[in-house]
Each structure stands twice: as C-alpha cells, then as structure tokens.
Design a protein around this motif. Sequence first.
Motif, short mmCIF file in Angstrom:
data_model
loop_
_atom_site.label_atom_id
_atom_site.label_comp_id
_atom_site.label_asym_id
_atom_site.label_seq_id
_atom_site.Cartn_x
_atom_site.Cartn_y
_atom_site.Cartn_z
N ARG A 81 0.81 -1.12 0.15
CA ARG A 81 0.03 -0.07 0.43
C ARG A 81 1.24 1.33 -0.01
N ASP A 82 0.26 2.45 -0.33
CA ASP A 82 0.97 3.14 -0.07
C ASP A 82 1.63 3.65 0.94
N GLY A 83 2.86 4.15 1.15
CA GLY A 83 3.30 4.18 2.70
C GLY A 83 3.73 3.37 3.57
N GLU A 84 3.21 1.73 2.99
CA GLU A 84 3.36 0.96 3.82
C GLU A 84 5.18 0.32 5.08
N LEU A 85 5.53 1.03 4.12
CA LEU A 85 7.18 0.58 4.02
C LEU A 85 7.94 1.90 5.61
N ALA A 86 8.37 1.22 6.44
CA ALA A 86 9.04 2.28 6.87
C ALA A 86 10.36 1.96 6.66
N GLY A 87 11.18 1.18 5.49
CA GLY A 87 12.22 0.81 5.31
C GLY A 87 12.04 0.03 3.52
N ALA A 88 13.06 0.75 2.56
CA ALA A 88 13.36 -0.28 1.56
C ALA A 88 15.07 -0.57 1.39
N LEU A 89 14.78 -1.85 0.46
CA LEU A 89 16.25 -1.34 -0.27
C LEU A 89 16.10 -2.00 -1.36
N ALA A 90 17.13 -2.09 -2.21
CA ALA A 90 16.97 -3.00 -3.85
C ALA A 90 19.00 -2.99 -3.92
N TRP A 91 18.92 -4.34 -3.99
CA TRP A 91 20.80 -4.61 -3.09
C TRP A 91 21.08 -5.08 -4.91
N TYR A 92 21.50 -5.06 -5.21
CA TYR A 92 21.90 -5.02 -6.63
C TYR A 92 20.74 -5.53 -7.83
N SER A 93 19.27 -4.91 -7.58
CA SER A 93 18.61 -5.28 -8.08
C SER A 93 17.69 -3.47 -9.65
N ILE A 94 18.64 -2.30 -9.32
CA ILE A 94 18.01 -1.74 -9.51
C ILE A 94 18.85 -1.58 -11.58
N ILE A 95 19.72 -2.67 -11.37
CA ILE A 95 20.63 -2.83 -12.70
C ILE A 95 19.99 -3.37 -14.25
N HIS A 96 19.02 -4.08 -13.18
CA HIS A 96 18.40 -4.65 -14.69
C HIS A 96 17.39 -3.75 -15.40
N THR A 97 16.87 -2.49 -14.70
CA THR A 97 15.84 -1.74 -15.36
C THR A 97 16.62 -0.80 -16.20
N PRO A 98 16.28 -0.84 -17.53
CA PRO A 98 17.28 0.33 -18.96
C PRO A 98 16.62 1.53 -17.96
N ASP A 99 17.30 2.62 -18.22
CA ASP A 99 17.14 3.87 -18.12
C ASP A 99 16.04 4.21 -18.83
N GLU A 100 15.40 4.26 -19.78
CA GLU A 100 13.99 5.34 -19.61
C GLU A 100 13.17 4.22 -18.75
N ARG A 101 13.18 3.60 -17.97
CA ARG A 101 12.49 3.33 -17.17
C ARG A 101 12.58 4.03 -15.27
N GLN A 102 13.36 3.94 -15.15
CA GLN A 102 14.43 4.22 -13.98
C GLN A 102 13.91 5.39 -13.27
N ASP A 103 13.42 6.01 -14.14
CA ASP A 103 12.37 7.87 -13.13
C ASP A 103 10.93 6.75 -12.80
N ALA A 104 10.65 6.11 -13.33
CA ALA A 104 8.90 5.74 -12.99
C ALA A 104 9.57 4.22 -11.88
N LEU A 105 10.41 3.52 -11.75
CA LEU A 105 10.84 3.20 -11.06
C LEU A 105 11.00 2.94 -9.74
N PHE A 106 11.87 4.67 -9.33
CA PHE A 106 12.27 5.31 -8.57
C PHE A 106 10.64 6.32 -7.99
N VAL A 107 9.78 6.45 -7.99
CA VAL A 107 8.31 6.79 -8.29
C VAL A 107 7.75 5.60 -7.23
N GLU A 108 8.10 4.07 -8.23
CA GLU A 108 7.37 3.09 -7.06
C GLU A 108 7.35 3.15 -5.64
N PHE A 109 8.77 2.92 -5.94
CA PHE A 109 9.81 3.84 -4.33
C PHE A 109 9.22 4.37 -3.44
N ALA A 110 9.18 4.89 -3.64
CA ALA A 110 8.44 6.46 -3.44
C ALA A 110 7.41 5.73 -2.34
#
Length: 215
Positions: A108-137
């Motif tokens: 859910r929105d704001g459900e996490l007290a913390g998140a980590l992406a440990w060597y996992s953003i490395i497979h997302t192409p550059d053009e989709r990384q902005d949206a990826l970080f918005v989802e993390f937020a």
Amino acid sequence: MTEPDDVTETRTAYDIVAEDYAALLRDDLAGSAYDRAMLDLFAERVAGSGGGLVGDLGCGPGRIAGYLAERWMDVVGVDLSPGMVEVARRDHPGLRFEVGSMSALPFRDGELAGALAWYSIIHTPDERQDALFVEFARVTRPGGALLLAFQAGEDVVHLTHAYGHDIDLRTRRQNPERVKRRLADAGFGPAAEFITQPVPPQKSPQAYVLAIRQT
C-alpha cells in the motif's frame, strides 16, 4: 499487456541460476565489511525512525532479508523470479517472500518503514528508472529510508554465461549522480553515499546510496 523483453529476460535468467547463485553468495556478506556496514546503517536508520515493515526489493535468494531479520527487522522480500523466491522460502522459512515486480510493488501507499534494492535496479533500462523510483517512493512512508547498492559506471554488460549456466542477461552499471537526481525527483532526500574501488573479481566500483523519503 505484453511485458518488456528485458523483464522476461531477467526472470528467465534468474530462474535458471537460482540454486547456484544462492550457493555461491550464501556466505558473501561475511567477507564484505562495506556491505555489512551499509546494511547496519540502514537498519539503525529504520529503527531510529520508529521501525516497521521493510521491503527487500529484488530479494533474490533472500540472503539480505535474512541478514536484516537477524537484526530484528520485520522484512518481506519481493522478486521477479519464481525460482529465486522458491529458494528464499526454503532457506529462510521464517520470512515472507513474494513473486512480484519492482515496477508494481505489492504494498500500500506508505506501507514500508524502509526499502532496499540490493543490486536489483541494474536490470531496469534507463528509460524506465524514473518510474521505478517513483514506485519506491509510493510504498515508502515519509521519513522512511531507501538503500540502493549497484555497480558504478555507464556501460551495459551482456552476460551469456554465469553461475555455471548459459544465460541471456543484461546488467546496467549506474551513474551515482544520475541515480541521486532521479531519487530527488521521486521525493527522496540524500542521507549518505559510499563508493568503493573494485576488489577482484569485481570489475567496477561499487556504490551505495542511502536516501530518506521526504514529507
């Protein structure tokens, strides 16, 4: 809707290597003081902000989730690869792991007290990384911590053989300054960063970025 080819490629590759990947890296943290230091800093930051659920995004076989759980963190792992999740559930039976995409997280929105992406953003192409970080937020509450770890650089590495298997997988080294700009645009403020020079068999510097979800 048809998923992007790189998503299928990543899932397939990690399904193939899941068992051998887990076996090779099972004790890796014991030999990496830098990794442990950043994970401990992340854990202290989450605890200091009141604690709560932590998401290990792209959790693989669960070794990072297991490390955090040993530090009394309430952690759930999410990974694209059913093979990796199967290994994680077997090796860490007391923890929760789910099959899912980092681009559409099962929180859910704001459900996490913390998140980590440990060597996992490395497979997302550059053009989709902005949206990826918005989802993390989206899933991280204000004041929550986000820890990223990745290989620093600019190039794309095409792996055709890894962990004893023939695969087809691309990993993308990340520019730390670009990552920090994208995090800021998504609603995260900087807290700490750390870059280490490569130690064989590493071929590139390793970067860690700790950021805080802004209100």
